[in-house]
Each structure stands twice: as C-alpha cells, then as structure tokens.
Design an enzyme around this catalytic site. Structure first.
Site, PDB file in Angstrom:
ATOM      1  N   ARG A 172       0.819  -1.214   0.000  1.00 17.91           N
ATOM      2  CA  ARG A 172       0.000   0.000   0.000  1.00 17.91           C
ATOM      3  C   ARG A 172       0.856   1.269   0.000  1.00 17.91           C
ATOM      4  O   ARG A 172       0.461   2.285  -0.571  1.00 17.91           O
ATOM      5  CB  ARG A 172      -0.933   0.004   1.212  1.00 17.91           C
ATOM      6  CG  ARG A 172      -2.062  -0.959   0.995  1.00 17.91           C
ATOM      7  CD  ARG A 172      -3.057  -0.912   2.110  1.00 17.91           C
ATOM      8  NE  ARG A 172      -4.287  -1.558   1.679  1.00 17.91           N
ATOM      9  CZ  ARG A 172      -5.214  -1.992   2.503  1.00 17.91           C
ATOM     10  NH1 ARG A 172      -5.070  -1.857   3.797  1.00 17.91           N
ATOM     11  NH2 ARG A 172      -6.292  -2.564   2.036  1.00 17.91           N
TER      12      ARG A 172
ATOM     13  N   LYS B 190     -18.565 -16.721   1.551  1.00 19.01           N
ATOM     14  CA  LYS B 190     -20.003 -16.489   1.690  1.00 19.01           C
ATOM     15  C   LYS B 190     -20.666 -15.885   0.466  1.00 19.01           C
ATOM     16  O   LYS B 190     -20.176 -14.927  -0.100  1.00 19.01           O
ATOM     17  CB  LYS B 190     -20.227 -15.536   2.860  1.00 19.01           C
ATOM     18  CG  LYS B 190     -19.898 -16.119   4.194  1.00 19.01           C
ATOM     19  CD  LYS B 190     -20.461 -15.179   5.220  1.00 19.01           C
ATOM     20  CE  LYS B 190     -19.916 -15.415   6.604  1.00 19.01           C
ATOM     21  NZ  LYS B 190     -19.950 -14.142   7.337  1.00 19.01           N
TER      22      LYS B 190
ATOM     23  N   GLY C 171      -8.703  -7.931  -0.981  1.00 22.78           N
ATOM     24  CA  GLY C 171      -8.674  -8.840   0.163  1.00 22.78           C
ATOM     25  C   GLY C 171      -7.973 -10.164  -0.066  1.00 22.78           C
ATOM     26  O   GLY C 171      -6.813 -10.221  -0.453  1.00 22.78           O
TER      27      GLY C 171
ATOM     28  N   GLY D  13     -13.093  -3.968   0.919  1.00 26.94           N
ATOM     29  CA  GLY D  13     -14.506  -3.562   0.965  1.00 26.94           C
ATOM     30  C   GLY D  13     -14.840  -2.549  -0.117  1.00 26.94           C
ATOM     31  O   GLY D  13     -15.907  -2.617  -0.736  1.00 26.94           O
TER      32      GLY D  13
HETATM   33  P1  AMP Z   1     -14.078 -14.078   1.539  1.00 29.85           P
HETATM   34  O1  AMP Z   1     -13.596 -13.230   2.671  1.00 29.85           O
HETATM   35  O2  AMP Z   1     -15.558 -14.207   1.441  1.00 29.85           O
HETATM   36  O3  AMP Z   1     -13.414 -13.714   0.213  1.00 29.85           O
HETATM   37  O4  AMP Z   1     -13.627 -15.546   1.878  1.00 29.85           O
HETATM   38  C1  AMP Z   1     -12.303 -15.941   1.984  1.00 29.85           C
HETATM   39  C2  AMP Z   1     -12.254 -17.178   2.790  1.00 29.85           C
HETATM   40  O5  AMP Z   1     -13.014 -18.191   2.177  1.00 29.85           O
HETATM   41  C3  AMP Z   1     -10.858 -17.708   2.955  1.00 29.85           C
HETATM   42  O6  AMP Z   1     -10.479 -17.598   4.299  1.00 29.85           O
HETATM   43  C4  AMP Z   1     -11.004 -19.171   2.536  1.00 29.85           C
HETATM   44  O7  AMP Z   1     -10.338 -20.064   3.397  1.00 29.85           O
HETATM   45  C5  AMP Z   1     -12.493 -19.407   2.605  1.00 29.85           C
HETATM   46  N1  AMP Z   1     -12.901 -20.535   1.779  1.00 29.85           N
HETATM   47  C6  AMP Z   1     -12.703 -20.701   0.461  1.00 29.85           C
HETATM   48  N2  AMP Z   1     -13.148 -21.904   0.053  1.00 29.85           N
HETATM   49  C7  AMP Z   1     -13.649 -22.532   1.142  1.00 29.85           C
HETATM   50  C8  AMP Z   1     -14.256 -23.809   1.366  1.00 29.85           C
HETATM   51  N3  AMP Z   1     -14.432 -24.683   0.387  1.00 29.85           N
HETATM   52  N4  AMP Z   1     -14.658 -24.092   2.633  1.00 29.85           N
HETATM   53  C9  AMP Z   1     -14.479 -23.216   3.628  1.00 29.85           C
HETATM   54  N5  AMP Z   1     -13.918 -21.998   3.471  1.00 29.85           N
HETATM   55  C10 AMP Z   1     -13.512 -21.656   2.246  1.00 29.85           C
END
Ligand code: AMP
Length: 402
Positions: free
Chosen positions: A41, A203, A359, A382
């Site tokens: 950054r 999610k 992220g 974000g």
């Molecule tokens: P996000 O912050 O929504 O981009 O999510 C990132 C997180 O999703 C990371 O910490 C990953 O470990 C998790 N993730 C990705 N694939 C999976 C999976 N199949 N099961 C559980 N967590 C996951």
C-alpha cells in the site's frame, strides 16, 4: 452506473507551491514486533507523492492505521512507515506526532516546496470516523488543496476522505485512485470480451450485490470456494458437510435464473477436493480425496478438483478480460490451495486484462507467486466490492468533476 471517469486528477490541476493534504491508505499489516509485513500500500501511493513533490507541492500525508478506536495508541502509530517512504522517495520524510493542533500547523506553514511530511494516525481521533465538521476543518486548515489517493477507504465518509472536501479546493484524485477507477470501473463496464468473472470466498451473503451487478456485464461467471456449495445445493446436488448458507439458496437460484436469461455462462465445480476433518488453526486437514459433483455425507469440500481446474482454465484462456474476487478453496491451508493457485497461474500466464479485486484473492495471488504478471491488483477490499456492486463511493463522489 457510477460515472467514475469524470473526476479531476492531479494531472488536471497545478499544485506547485501549494500545501496539499494527501489522503493515502497506509493501513499496512504489522508483524508481532510492529514491523511492516507488507508494504504494497505504501508503494502504491508513491507515484502520486513523487509527482506532487517533484512539482514543488508541499505534501502533507494523512492516513489511518488499524482500529485505535479514537484513542492515541503507539501500537497503531504510523511512525514505522516513514523509513519505507523516504527510501522509496529517496528523500527525507518528516513525521509529525499528531495530525491536528498548533504545533502541527506551525510546522506545515514552514514547509518548503517539495517537502513531504506524514501526519500521525488520523483515527487517534474519534471525530475522524464520525466525519466531524470541526475536526475536518482543523485538518483542512493545514492545507490549500486536497488529493485523495486512498481507494481502500473511499467507501467510508470520514473527515479525511469526505469532511475536508468542504473546506478545500481543488479536491482531486491521485494516480492510484485513478487507476482503481479505470480497472474496476471502465475495464469491467466496457470490457474487452469475452469477459469472465471468477468469484470465490466463504459467503454468498457478502457477494449478493456483486453477483447481481456483474451478471449484467460478464459473458461467463465462475463460482468457486465455499460459495459454490450454496449454488450446488440450489442446483440439486448433495454437498455433504460443506460450508453452506441455507438461507441464501434462493439467492443462488435467482442468480442461476438471471444467468440463463442473460445468456451468461454460469460455471460451478464439476468435482471437489473433500475431507472429513479441518483444523484451520493448525492449518491441517484429514485425508483428502476427489469426488464428482455430489459430495457424500460427512465430507466437506475444501478446494475445486482437477476436472474443474481444467474447465475453468479453458474458459480463462478463451477470455480477453478476467476479474477475480475471492479464493476458490481454503487457500490458507497448503494442501487446499492448489485450485486457487492453478487459476491464478492461468490468469497470470494468459494474454488478457486481469484484475484481482481485493482482500483474500490478492493474498492468494501473491502467495501463488504470479502477482507480477497480473494487469491490476486492487488495493481496496470492501471498497472494491462496493464499487463493483455499482455503488457510489462517498470518497469519490466528494471529489471535483471535470
Ligand atoms: P471471503 O472473505 O468471502 O473472500 O472468503 C475468503 C475465505 O473463504 C478464505 O479464508 C477461505 O479459506 C475461505 N474458503 C474458500 N473456500 C472454502 C471452502 N471450500 N470451505 C471453507 N472456506 C472456504
């Protein structure tokens, strides 16, 4: 759609000899001993700082670091940034141990053309995140013009991103901000086609609006990560004990329908790497095996499988623009990172405009070792997501239009 491109930038104004308040995003990760563990950054803000200083502006840098909750706290001091800054700029940078007040004011009035100073963490004042008007005025009083180069905080209406713009003129974007708007805005709204979007992460709920907005723009949408299991359940597959959001199955159904109606190829995993045990803290999993679409009871999907990797790679190599947001598996655990890294490698080694948005996907691409080959890596987490959703970001709206 957000008209980002009409914003004035540092190139459009003459700031030579002026005291310029520059909002940067020096919210860098710190290691256990307070050392900067990733200076991306800081480096990203250098072109704007250098351009202004070379032009003879008096540069006053303002940033936040971490969440000090409105109180002075040495743990969140910006002091460690100075060494990296002055090395990169090849000139001394003066650190001021406050961001407002009489002594700070006195020093900035004495600055010579081309000088660079860094103010202490602006979030040591609770007024910052409240966008307090009198605090904004105190900050603005230090300068005669405002440059915002902090894309990562552009989605927040704070004193140093929005409040100060009421008292300063001109208010323009820096080079980093301009680049973020170009790649996350222009290049995804008017993409060279085929345009493929890869969405992963934990999610669906975090990405509902992004899915919806990007289905209007993309030719193909690839889903991976835990998000995929909510989609697979919506399609009628069994997903075993994989991470799922049961209350978001209807969102997945609508997205599948929207993709069909719009002729967007929506791709879900053909196979998954699964296990019966995950210990995230110990970064370990049980025995791994590959299963096709349906995941047996008790097993959890942790990564995309080899057939899926091949399919996704094919789509990527046929694309002219690729936007990736979110990892395709639990990439923090080495044995579950293969899918994310293979896809990152495919993006980086294909001749296309590649944009990595925010992220965890940035971390994943860096960890894969292919970050240098990517066209653009967003510095905003974000903020990138909100921008891709088509939301107007207050920090950008507050800048002067052409
Ligand atoms: P996000 O912050 O929504 O981009 O999510 C990132 C997180 O999703 C990371 O910490 C990953 O470990 C998790 N993730 C990705 N694939 C999976 C999976 N199949 N099961 C559980 N967590 C996951």
């Amino acid at each position: 759609m957000f008209r980002a491109m009409g914003i004035l930038t540092v190139k459009d104004v003459n700031l030579s000899g002026k005291r310029v308040l520059v909002r940067v995003d020096f919210n860098v990760p710190l290691g256990e001993n307070g050392e900067i563990s990733d200076d991306t950054r800081i480096i990203a803000a250098i072109p704007t700082i250098k351009y202004l200083a070379d032009q003879g502006a008096k540069v006053i840098l303002v940033s936040h670091l971490g969440r000090p909750n409105g109180e002075k706290n040495d743990k969140f001091s910006l002091a460690p940034v100075v060494a990296v800054l002055s090395k990169r700029l090849n000139k001394p940078v003066l650190f001021l141990n406050d961001c407002i007040g009489e002594s700070v004011h006195k020093i900035v009035l004495d600055l010579q053309d081309g000088d660079v100073v860094l103010l202490e963490n602006v979030r040591f004042y609770a007024e910052e995140t409240k966008n307090d008007e009198s605090f904004s005025k105190k900050l603005a009083d230090l300068a005669e013009a405002f440059v915002n180069d902090a894309f990562g905080t552009a989605h927040r209406a704070h004193a140093s991103t929005v409040g100060v713009t009421k008292f300063l003129s001109p208010c323009v974007a820096g080079f980093l901000m301009e680049k973020e708007l170009k790649f996350l805005g222009e290049k995804t709204s008017n993409p060279e086609r085929p345009f493929t979007v890869i969405l992963g992460g934990a999610k669906v709920s975090d990405k509902i609006s992004v899915i919806d907005s990007l289905l209007d723009k993309a030719d193909a949408m690839i889903i991976g990560g835990a998000m995929a299991y909510t989609f697979m359940l919506a399609k009628g597959n069994s997903i075993g004990a994989s991470l799922v959001e049961l209350d978001k199955v209807d969102v997945a159904v609508s997205a599948i329908k929207k993709a069909q109606a719009k002729g967007v190829k929506l791709l879900l995993p053909l196979d998954s790497v699964v296990t019966d045990k995950i210990d995230f803290d110990a970064r370990s999993v049980g025995e791994l095996k590959v299963v096709d679409e349906d995941i047996p009871d008790g097993l959890r999907g942790v990564d995309i499988g080899p057939k899926t990797i091949d399919l996704y790679k094919k789509i990527i190599t046929e694309s002219k623009t690729v936007l990736m947001n979110g990892p395709l598996g639990i990439f923090e655990i080495e044995t579950c990172a293969n899918g994310t890294f293979e896809i990152a490698k495919a993006i980086a080694s294909s001749k296309l405009t590649s944009i990595i948005g925010g992220g965890d996907s940035v971390k994943a691409v860096k960890k894969s070792g292919f970050a240098d080959n990517v066209t653009f890596i967003s510095t905003g987490g974000g903020a990138s997501l909100e921008f891709l959703e088509g939301k107007e970001l207050p920090g950008i709206v507050a800048l002067d239009k052409k």
